[in-house]
Design a protein around this motif. Structure first.
Motif, short mmCIF file in Angstrom:
data_model
loop_
_atom_site.label_atom_id
_atom_site.label_comp_id
_atom_site.label_asym_id
_atom_site.label_seq_id
_atom_site.Cartn_x
_atom_site.Cartn_y
_atom_site.Cartn_z
N LYS A 165 -103.30 55.65 20.25
CA LYS A 165 -104.47 56.39 19.60
C LYS A 165 -104.31 57.74 19.67
CE LYS A 165 -106.94 52.62 18.88
NZ LYS A 165 -107.16 51.97 17.65
N ASN A 166 -103.28 58.24 20.38
CA ASN A 166 -102.88 59.61 20.33
C ASN A 166 -102.57 60.24 18.81
OD1 ASN A 166 -101.88 62.15 20.70
ND2 ASN A 166 -100.07 61.54 22.01
N VAL A 167 -103.53 60.92 18.46
CA VAL A 167 -103.13 61.43 16.83
C VAL A 167 -102.70 62.79 16.83
CG1 VAL A 167 -104.40 59.77 15.66
CG2 VAL A 167 -105.65 61.73 16.69
N THR A 168 -101.89 63.52 17.82
CA THR A 168 -101.71 64.85 17.75
C THR A 168 -100.23 64.93 17.31
OG1 THR A 168 -100.78 64.51 20.15
CG2 THR A 168 -102.82 65.29 19.97
N GLN A 169 -99.62 63.80 16.74
CA GLN A 169 -98.25 63.87 16.33
C GLN A 169 -98.46 64.46 14.70
OE1 GLN A 169 -95.61 62.73 17.94
NE2 GLN A 169 -96.78 61.95 19.77
N GLU A 170 -97.14 64.56 14.31
CA GLU A 170 -97.12 65.23 12.90
C GLU A 170 -97.64 64.27 11.97
OE1 GLU A 170 -93.61 67.66 10.89
OE2 GLU A 170 -93.05 65.52 11.15
N ARG A 171 -97.59 62.84 11.93
CA ARG A 171 -97.94 62.10 11.10
C ARG A 171 -98.99 61.08 11.85
NH1 ARG A 171 -92.72 60.06 7.94
NH2 ARG A 171 -91.27 61.63 8.68
N ILE A 172 -100.08 61.13 11.03
CA ILE A 172 -101.13 60.29 11.31
C ILE A 172 -101.57 59.07 10.45
CG2 ILE A 172 -103.90 60.38 11.78
CD1 ILE A 172 -103.53 63.29 12.41
N TYR A 173 -102.02 57.73 11.08
CA TYR A 173 -102.08 56.78 10.29
C TYR A 173 -103.52 56.32 10.32
CZ TYR A 173 -97.00 56.42 10.21
OH TYR A 173 -95.90 57.18 10.05
N LEU A 174 -104.28 56.15 9.17
CA LEU A 174 -105.46 55.65 8.94
C LEU A 174 -105.35 54.17 9.03
CD1 LEU A 174 -108.49 55.45 8.21
CD2 LEU A 174 -107.96 56.36 5.98
N VAL A 175 -106.05 53.33 9.84
CA VAL A 175 -106.23 51.94 9.51
C VAL A 175 -107.60 51.41 9.23
CG1 VAL A 175 -105.71 49.72 10.78
CG2 VAL A 175 -104.30 51.76 11.16
N ALA A 176 -107.72 51.27 8.09
CA ALA A 176 -109.28 51.10 7.40
C ALA A 176 -109.37 49.46 7.24
CB ALA A 176 -109.44 51.92 6.29
N GLU A 177 -110.59 49.00 7.85
CA GLU A 177 -110.71 47.55 7.71
C GLU A 177 -111.89 47.31 7.03
OE1 GLU A 177 -111.40 43.37 10.34
OE2 GLU A 177 -110.93 45.25 11.28
N LYS A 178 -111.71 46.31 5.94
CA LYS A 178 -112.89 45.77 4.98
C LYS A 178 -113.94 45.20 5.86
CE LYS A 178 -114.08 43.79 0.72
NZ LYS A 178 -113.43 43.31 -0.54
N ALA A 179 -114.89 45.83 5.90
CA ALA A 179 -116.13 45.17 6.74
C ALA A 179 -116.56 44.12 5.87
CB ALA A 179 -117.18 46.19 6.95
N ILE A 180 -117.34 43.16 6.95
CA ILE A 180 -117.99 41.97 6.35
C ILE A 180 -119.19 42.50 5.58
CG2 ILE A 180 -118.81 39.72 6.82
CD1 ILE A 180 -117.38 39.55 9.39
N ARG A 181 -119.32 41.99 4.45
CA ARG A 181 -120.54 42.56 3.78
C ARG A 181 -121.68 42.30 4.53
NH1 ARG A 181 -119.26 39.30 -1.99
NH2 ARG A 181 -117.18 40.62 -2.52
N THR A 182 -121.96 41.24 5.15
CA THR A 182 -123.30 41.39 5.98
C THR A 182 -123.14 41.88 7.25
OG1 THR A 182 -122.48 39.05 6.73
CG2 THR A 182 -123.87 39.04 4.71
N GLY A 183 -121.96 42.37 7.65
CA GLY A 183 -121.99 42.88 8.99
C GLY A 183 -122.58 44.23 9.14
N LYS A 184 -122.49 44.92 10.22
CA LYS A 184 -122.57 46.15 10.48
C LYS A 184 -121.47 47.04 10.50
CE LYS A 184 -125.36 49.24 13.71
NZ LYS A 184 -126.04 49.30 14.81
N ARG A 185 -121.48 48.32 9.66
CA ARG A 185 -120.42 49.11 9.62
C ARG A 185 -120.42 49.83 11.18
NH1 ARG A 185 -121.02 52.04 3.82
NH2 ARG A 185 -121.12 50.05 2.61
N ARG A 186 -119.04 49.91 11.59
CA ARG A 186 -118.85 50.59 12.82
C ARG A 186 -118.36 52.23 12.62
NH1 ARG A 186 -116.00 46.02 13.47
NH2 ARG A 186 -113.88 46.73 13.06
#
Length: 256
Positions: A235-256
């Motif tokens: 979870k340390n995002v001080t590095q030169e490269r950052i990676y976004l991990v985006a999960e498709k939420a369930i339609r009926t679920g609550k977005r986080r």
């Protein structure tokens, strides 16, 4: 219009080896497979196929899309050499059409900074990824950490020697807007053999240097739950490269 990467496609892996070498690629593939179950993966801006080959070897069905015919030609040669198959499509991602959805999407080597030059374009891309993914599918997107960038140093050079040839790359930031984080850049590649310049390739690019906050807002707006990490999953995002991990939420679920 000819893609600027076409002319450099055959030497692309050589000149960028310090930045896209096997160690980095292996880490990015491990990160991808830790989030994407077996199934189909879309590699956006797949280039010469450095992620397609290991993903195909691991049993994924891979579709690679890139706007450069030259880069895809190199990728196809790699697939044949390894006895592997994948679908390679020459297209801008904006024009890309898919019949089926994907379990995962990967977009590495800072490609989002060239594909999406403003918030409207980034939201359009995020919504496209959302449509292309199965429920709980994940998009993994690498971008450069703007906090590690030194825009006052407007010239960067590197040299690689291979097979009695020297490849000198010069990258110049022609202009940078600190408000929009958009730069206009020029790259020159020289191939030198026996002390003489045999080839010179020059191209200009525009980049939007995204922040974590900007991409978090955009991908949440598109319907994803969002996390950021480094290439090793920390979870340390001080590095030169950052990676976004985006999960498709369930339609009926609550977005986080």
């Amino acid at each position: 219009m000819k893609n600027p990467n076409d002319e450099a496609a055959d030497i692309y892996d050589t000149i960028y080896e310090p930045y896209i070498n096997k160690k980095i690629t292996a880490a990015e593939v491990r990160l991808s497979t830790s989030h994407i179950g077996k199934g189909t993966v879309l590699d956006v801006a797949c280039g010469t196929g450095r992620h397609i080959i290991p993903l195909a070897k691991k049993g994924y069905t891979v579709v690679g899309v890139d706007s450069s015919r030259g880069m895809l030609s190199v990728a196809m040669k790699k697939l044949k050499r390894n006895g592997l198959t994948a679908s390679l499509i020459q297209s801008d991602i904006d024009s890309f059409k898919a019949k089926n959805k994907f379990n995962g999407i990967v977009c590495f080597w800072n490609a989002i900074n060239e594909i999406a030059l403003n918030e409207k374009a980034a939201l359009k891309l995020a919504k496209l990824f959302h449509r292309l993914l199965h429920e709980h599918g994940k998009a993994i997107i690498q971008f450069w950490n703007i906090k590690t960038m030194n825009f006052s140093k407007n010239i960067f050079t590197s040299e690689i020697s291979k097979n009695n040839r020297k490849y000198k790359t010069t990258y110049r930031i022609l202009s940078y807007n600190p408000t929009t984080h958009v730069s206009h850049d020029e790259e020159t590649i020289e191939m030198i053999e026996s002390g003489k310049r045999k080839k010179k390739i020059a191209a200009r690019y525009v980049h939007k240097w995204w922040t974590v906050a900007e991409l978090r807002k955009i991908f949440k707006q598109a319907g994803f739950s969002v996390n950021f990490c480094d290439m090793h999953g920390s979870k340390n995002v001080t590095q030169e490269r950052i990676y976004l991990v985006a999960e498709k939420a369930i339609r009926t679920g609550k977005r986080r």
